[in-house]
Structure formats: C-alpha cells, structure tokens
Write an enzyme that holds these catalytic residues in place. Structure first.
Site, PDB file in Angstrom:
ATOM      1  N   SER A  41       0.847  -1.192   0.000  1.00 53.88           N
ATOM      2  CA  SER A  41       0.000   0.000   0.000  1.00 53.88           C
ATOM      3  C   SER A  41       0.877   1.235   0.000  1.00 53.88           C
ATOM      4  O   SER A  41       2.026   1.202   0.468  1.00 53.88           O
ATOM      5  CB  SER A  41      -0.884   0.004   1.253  1.00 53.88           C
ATOM      6  OG  SER A  41      -1.498   1.260   1.449  1.00 53.88           O
ATOM      7  N   TYR A  75      -0.160   0.109  10.515  1.00 52.86           N
ATOM      8  CA  TYR A  75      -0.515  -0.404   9.191  1.00 52.86           C
ATOM      9  C   TYR A  75       0.622  -0.132   8.206  1.00 52.86           C
ATOM     10  O   TYR A  75       1.021  -1.023   7.440  1.00 52.86           O
ATOM     11  CB  TYR A  75      -1.805   0.257   8.711  1.00 52.86           C
ATOM     12  CG  TYR A  75      -2.263  -0.194   7.341  1.00 52.86           C
ATOM     13  CD1 TYR A  75      -2.647  -1.507   7.114  1.00 52.86           C
ATOM     14  CD2 TYR A  75      -2.330   0.700   6.275  1.00 52.86           C
ATOM     15  CE1 TYR A  75      -3.078  -1.924   5.852  1.00 52.86           C
ATOM     16  CE2 TYR A  75      -2.762   0.305   5.013  1.00 52.86           C
ATOM     17  CZ  TYR A  75      -3.134  -1.015   4.811  1.00 52.86           C
ATOM     18  OH  TYR A  75      -3.552  -1.419   3.567  1.00 52.86           O
TER      19      TYR A  75
END
Length: 311
Positions: free
Chosen positions: A161, A187
């Site tokens: 990501s 994350y």
C-alpha cells in the site's frame, strides 16, 4: 533476479483486472489468493480464473468463500475454483493450510489484510496488523516454498500500500511494546514489511525460479476499511472521489504482477497503476520509499520474522 530498467506498460490507473489478463493463458497453473472472498481479492481471483487457472480462495470465512467461488464460476464459466480455510493471524491455521497443500503452486497472491485496526495482539503478543499482514503471509510463503519451487517459474504477489510511506519497519519496537500505538503507523509498518519481503524473497529464491513483486493496488472502498470512518477516508483522499478506483481497477496491478509476461524474470520491484513505481518524494503519496527497498532491512526483517515464528 531483476532487470536494470524500470518496467513500463501500456496500462494505466483506469485499467481493470480483465484488461491485465487479456491474452494470457493460465491453463494448468495453480493459484492461491488469500482474502479471495471479497474486495480486490475476489476480482484478482476472477481474472486469474478467467484465464484458465485453478484458483484456491484462502479465506477465514469459508461460507463467504463458497459464495465468491460460485460467483466466479457464474461469471467466468470456470469450475476450477476451490475454497480452503486460512486465518493469517493464527499460525496453526497457516500450518494446517500448508500441510494440506499438495503439488506445485505457480502463483501465490498475498492479498488479505487488515487496515488501521485498534490495538490488539495475537496469543504470542504480536501486534495484530504486523502479525496478519506480514507474519501470516511470511509463514504461508515459506511453508509453501517447496510447492513454489516445484512449479519451475512461480510468482508471489505481495499486496502492499502507499501507506508504507507512513513508516519503515521499526526494528527496535516492532510490536509496540514501548512506543505509543498509532493505527495508521502500524498499518504502514506492516505494508513496508510486504515490500521488504518481496525484495528478500527474490534474493533468496530466484535460483528456484520464484520471483516476488509488491504493489500498491490503489484506493478502493472495500471491507478493508471497516475500522476507518467515512470522514477519515475522505480526508485521506482529499475528498476527491475521482481518486477512488473500482475493485476491478484495484485488482489490476495484482493481476499484472501475478501473470503478465511483461514481468518475466522480474522480482523485488514495487508497482502502482500497473507500472513500476518511481522513488517517493518527501511528503508525497505515490512512489516507493527507499527504506522499503533497502536490502539490508529486507534481510534483517527475514531473520527477525524467522526467529519470531520459531519462538
């Protein structure tokens, strides 16, 4: 092994998974897609199945997996869609999945994940996002290495990501035992780990014909964002709806990495919008961070991950 020049394609941010798979024949190829029952996972699986691949949906919820498999069969005509239980946060579940796999594996798409979740830990004390997004997939890939090597030209797709730009892997406190927990930072750390895994897996396994690339799928509204408010999502994307991709578009870069002949012989790279990404610029939201491609960090993460799984 890697090539020296950046990989460019004729595709773009609006290309779909079906665009990326067009003209590719996967008959006789065996595929695993983690998190294949929803979001970009099911669209990745659909595209690979449409090209004739035998696709196993590795999912926590097998009822949802069977519904997804039926939908893929209905839309592609393929009846080579299998469903198997896999909980990446549970190392016993990963071990069972590996033990039940038989024969070669040509494509492993490490797609499943959790995003910006509140702090929680596995029974081992591992921070849940790192445990799920990285360690679960690391254990799965290393466990399946013999099957990948038997395929004579396997690919691993590590879905990362742009959030990797938020944090390197903080080796001094990976599990947030001393520093304050911040969901997006955690994350980001796990997504950097996905990129570093692709770098080191390629270095270690290229001689077995196993090549691994990582990617940013794009911003897609899926169940991945279940912990994120609508207000936060719009703030992150500056309220620009045009920046969002459909799930079919979001799966396209995964499909490119999984199956395109344009990536033959290519490993250890990071892609976005179906192109190899440029280096990130300070404060930017695109590109790949230098620390995510750092071979020393990649080797260290591999060693740390191996030690954690043995502990």
């Amino acid at each position: 092994m890697t090539t020296s020049n950046p990989i460019t394609t004729s595709f773009g941010p609006h290309s779909t998974a079906m665009d990326a798979i067009k003209g590719i024949d996967l008959v006789g190829r065996r595929v695993i897609v983690t998190g294949g029952s929803s979001g970009i996972g099911v669209e990745t699986a659909r595209a690979l199945a449409s090209a004739g691949g035998e696709v196993t949906l590795a999912v926590r919820n097998t009822d949802a997996g069977r519904k997804a498999a039926d939908d893929i069969t209905a839309t592609t005509g393929s009846d080579h869609i299998l469903v198997a239980p896999l909980d990446l946060a549970d190392q016993g579940s990963v071990a069972d999945f590996v033990a039940n796999w038989d024969g070669p594996l040509h494509i492993l798409v490490n797609n499943a994940g959790i995003m910006a979740a509140p702090l929680s830990r596995t029974p081992q004390g591992w921070e849940m996002q790192f445990a799920t997004n990285h360690l679960g997939h690391f254990a799965l890939a290393t466990g399946l290495r013999p099957a990948l090597a038997a395929a004579d030209g396997a690919r691993i797709v590590s879905v990362s990501s742009a959030a990797h730009l938020r944090s390197p892997v903080v080796f001094d406190d990976i599990q947030y035992e001393r520093r304050e927990y911040e969901p997006w930072q955690a994350y980001g750390q796990s997504k950097t780990a996905n990129v570093l895994f692709a770098v080191e897996a390629t270095r270690r396994w290229a001689d077995d014909g196993i090549l691994t690339n990582s990617l940013m799928p794009g911003a897609i509204r899926t169940n991945l964002q279940r912990y994120v408010s609508e207000e936060e999502l719009n703030r992150l994307r500056s309220g620009n709806a045009a920046a969002w991709k459909s799930v079919e578009q979001g799966a396209a870069t995964s499909v490119l990495a999984a199956a395109s002949p344009l990536l033959d012989g290519v490993g250890g790279r990071y892609f976005e919008d179906l192109q190899e990404a440029a280096p990130a610029t300070p404060g930017g939201r695109t590109g790949v961070a230098e620390y995510a491609l750092d071979p020393e960090a990649a080797e260290r993460l591999w060693e740390v991950s191996t030690a954690l799984l043995k502990s």
